[in-house]
Enzyme design. Structure first.
Site, PDB file in Angstrom:
ATOM      1  N   TYR A 266      15.998 -88.756  36.182  1.00  0.00           N
ATOM      2  CA  TYR A 266      15.322 -88.769  37.486  1.00  0.00           C
ATOM      3  C   TYR A 266      15.885 -90.784  37.582  1.00  0.00           C
ATOM      4  O   TYR A 266      16.416 -91.726  38.143  1.00  0.00           O
ATOM      5  CB  TYR A 266      14.600 -88.432  38.055  1.00  0.00           C
ATOM      6  CG  TYR A 266      14.241 -88.932  39.617  1.00  0.00           C
ATOM      7  CD1 TYR A 266      15.289 -89.830  40.817  1.00  0.00           C
ATOM      8  CD2 TYR A 266      12.452 -89.541  40.072  1.00  0.00           C
ATOM      9  CE1 TYR A 266      14.839 -90.346  41.807  1.00  0.00           C
ATOM     10  CE2 TYR A 266      12.649 -90.114  40.742  1.00  0.00           C
ATOM     11  CZ  TYR A 266      13.601 -90.335  42.181  1.00  0.00           C
ATOM     12  OH  TYR A 266      13.135 -90.968  43.029  1.00  0.00           O
TER      13      TYR A 266
ATOM     14  N   ASP B 129      24.669 -88.494  56.069  1.00  0.00           N
ATOM     15  CA  ASP B 129      24.142 -87.658  55.723  1.00  0.00           C
ATOM     16  C   ASP B 129      25.128 -86.376  55.084  1.00  0.00           C
ATOM     17  O   ASP B 129      25.279 -86.237  55.807  1.00  0.00           O
ATOM     18  CB  ASP B 129      22.268 -87.446  55.741  1.00  0.00           C
ATOM     19  CG  ASP B 129      21.906 -85.951  55.266  1.00  0.00           C
ATOM     20  OD1 ASP B 129      20.485 -86.493  54.581  1.00  0.00           O
ATOM     21  OD2 ASP B 129      22.269 -85.855  54.407  1.00  0.00           O
ATOM     22  N   ASN B 130      24.275 -85.749  53.752  1.00  0.00           N
ATOM     23  CA  ASN B 130      25.817 -84.399  53.298  1.00  0.00           C
ATOM     24  C   ASN B 130      24.518 -83.252  54.208  1.00  0.00           C
ATOM     25  O   ASN B 130      25.348 -82.045  54.153  1.00  0.00           O
ATOM     26  CB  ASN B 130      26.473 -84.579  52.653  1.00  0.00           C
ATOM     27  CG  ASN B 130      25.330 -84.620  51.087  1.00  0.00           C
ATOM     28  OD1 ASN B 130      23.604 -84.392  51.399  1.00  0.00           O
ATOM     29  ND2 ASN B 130      25.679 -83.933  50.161  1.00  0.00           N
TER      30      ASN B 130
ATOM     31  N   GLY C 230       9.234 -84.828  30.928  1.00  0.00           N
ATOM     32  CA  GLY C 230       9.462 -85.926  31.969  1.00  0.00           C
ATOM     33  C   GLY C 230       8.257 -87.227  32.570  1.00  0.00           C
ATOM     34  O   GLY C 230       8.762 -87.741  33.564  1.00  0.00           O
TER      35      GLY C 230
ATOM     36  N   ILE D 238      -1.684 -76.611  37.126  1.00  0.00           N
ATOM     37  CA  ILE D 238      -1.600 -78.102  37.129  1.00  0.00           C
ATOM     38  C   ILE D 238      -0.950 -77.870  35.725  1.00  0.00           C
ATOM     39  O   ILE D 238      -1.379 -77.371  34.627  1.00  0.00           O
ATOM     40  CB  ILE D 238      -3.105 -78.563  37.133  1.00  0.00           C
ATOM     41  CG1 ILE D 238      -3.439 -78.239  38.249  1.00  0.00           C
ATOM     42  CG2 ILE D 238      -3.552 -79.591  36.365  1.00  0.00           C
ATOM     43  CD1 ILE D 238      -5.413 -78.523  38.039  1.00  0.00           C
TER      44      ILE D 238
ATOM     45  N   THR E 140      12.406 -96.375  42.461  1.00  0.00           N
ATOM     46  CA  THR E 140      11.018 -95.639  42.208  1.00  0.00           C
ATOM     47  C   THR E 140      10.390 -96.343  40.671  1.00  0.00           C
ATOM     48  O   THR E 140      10.898 -96.801  40.188  1.00  0.00           O
ATOM     49  CB  THR E 140      11.821 -94.444  41.570  1.00  0.00           C
ATOM     50  OG1 THR E 140      10.172 -93.702  41.374  1.00  0.00           O
ATOM     51  CG2 THR E 140      12.528 -94.652  40.654  1.00  0.00           C
TER      52      THR E 140
END
Ligand code: UDP
Length: 350
Positions: free
Chosen positions: A142, A33-34, A294, A215, A118
């Site tokens: 994404y 992991d970075n 999005g 919301i 995803t």
């Protein structure tokens, strides 16, 4: 049987839960992991290699450090909103980084990967619940970056005998029921932790009227106009990775496979807020804001294939129970570990 597993992105939210579950199951775990958004202390006692997936040198160092039976790849940026504003960051880390990882695996002769994909690869659903054969037309960068890696995995499977299982998560939620690790995004953008932060603020004397919770739109074609998502407990996601690793190791998966991971039940933003009120006993308030660019209106998944092929069933399907695990962790860690250092919002070039 104890195996050697490389968990790429093991210092992040889902990765750190995975590390605990693998260790609990008796596997030998190495984390790569970075720390750009993950947390060193979230890795616990697992072996740790600090490195960036966009750096072939870092990856070579990682693979030279041991022999790995399976790689699990969680290292990605995963904010829908940020991806629309900074797509370059997402293509660089999520696509270029993943391709470098695949190359480093091939060089090292490791050809089994469990990949975090995803439901954002589907875009606006044409039918619900979404099955794996639903068209993939992502509506944000994404989702596009994850879909590109899925395509690469398919081609690697055909050409190189590279075996992979991509798990398309719906909305990861909750924390380790034992309270060892939790959700620590900085900045936090996800609905459940934001609503819980609001509950914490009010329960410690904050004015309910000055709520920071918004919301994002109430004009979607859903039960109450707010977005509907299929929330799935992080430990249920991690158990699916264990089953996917078993399938890869058994040789049953040849090439690239993909499975949805969800509960098959959606909750609107208002329903999630109601659950947060029930669990915390705090009457949190919110403001109604505009849509977030999005965001599809409703995303609910069918995980029938994961049940049939992987033998996976969610064990914590209730929204209240999911929220309760996150609330317990937040009460025990009110700063979410910010004081011990945390990932930053942007990442320098390697
Ligand atoms: N959401 C919201 N207010 C917030 C954060 C999220 O209304 O402050 C909504 C968002 O539009 C989405 C749902 O809650 O429909 C879940 O968003 P989250 O960011 O948690 O996950 P995502 O679906 O983006 O992966």
């Amino acid at each position: 049987m104890s195996r050697d597993i490389l968990v790429v992105g093991g210092a992040g939210y889902i990765g750190s839960h995975m590390v605990r579950m693998l260790a609990d199951a008796g596997h030998r775990v190495t984390v790569f992991d970075n720390l750009c958004r993950g947390h060193r202390d979230a890795v616990g006692d697992a072996r740790f290699i600090e490195g960036d997936i966009r750096s072939s040198g870092d990856l070579q160092r990682g693979f030279a450090s041991g022999r790995f039976d399976v790689v699990m790849h969680f290292a990605a940026f995963a904010y829908v909103g940020e991806s629309t504003q900074q797509p370059a960051l997402y293509y660089d880390n999520n696509v270029t980084g993943s391709l470098r990882l695949l190359e480093a695996m091939r060089e090292a002769g490791v050809n089994r990967l469990v990949f975090s994909s995803t439901c954002a690869t589907y875009g606006d659903p044409v039918e619900l619940p979404i099955t794996e054969s639903h068209p993939q037309r992502p509506v944000n960068p994404y989702g596009a970056t994850k879909m590109m890696v899925e395509h690469a995995l398919r081609d690697y499977g055909r050409a190189y005998g590279f075996d992979s299982i991509a798990l398309r998560y719906f909305n990861a939620a909750g924390c380790d029921p034992q309270g060892r690790v939790g959700e620590r995004h900085f900045p936090e953008t996800h609905l459940i932790p934001l609503a819980l932060e609001e509950a914490l603020r009010v329960s410690t004397g904050g004015d309910p009227a000055s709520t920071g919770l918004s919301i994002y739109g109430n004009d979607f074609d859903t039960v109450d106009g707010t977005c509907v998502r299929d929330y799935i407990h992080v430990d249920d996601l991690c158990r699916a990775h264990l089953l996917a690793a078993d399938r890869l190791l058994s040789g049953a998966c040849r090439g690239a496979e993909t499975y949805n991971l969800g509960n098959g039940r959606g909750f609107s933003v208002l329903e999630v807020i109601a659950a947060v009120r029930r669990v915390t006993g705090v009457d949190i308030r919110y403001r109604m804001g505009p849509r977030r660019v999005g965001d599809p209106g409703g995303l609910v998944g069918s995980a029938v294939s994961a049940g049939e092929v992987l033998g996976w069933q969610p064990r914590i399907p209730g929204i209240d129970e999911m929220v309760a695990t996150a609330w317990r962790w937040m009460l025990a860690n009110p700063t979410r570990g910010a004081h011990v250092g945390n990932g930053v919002a942007s990442m320098p070039a390697p």
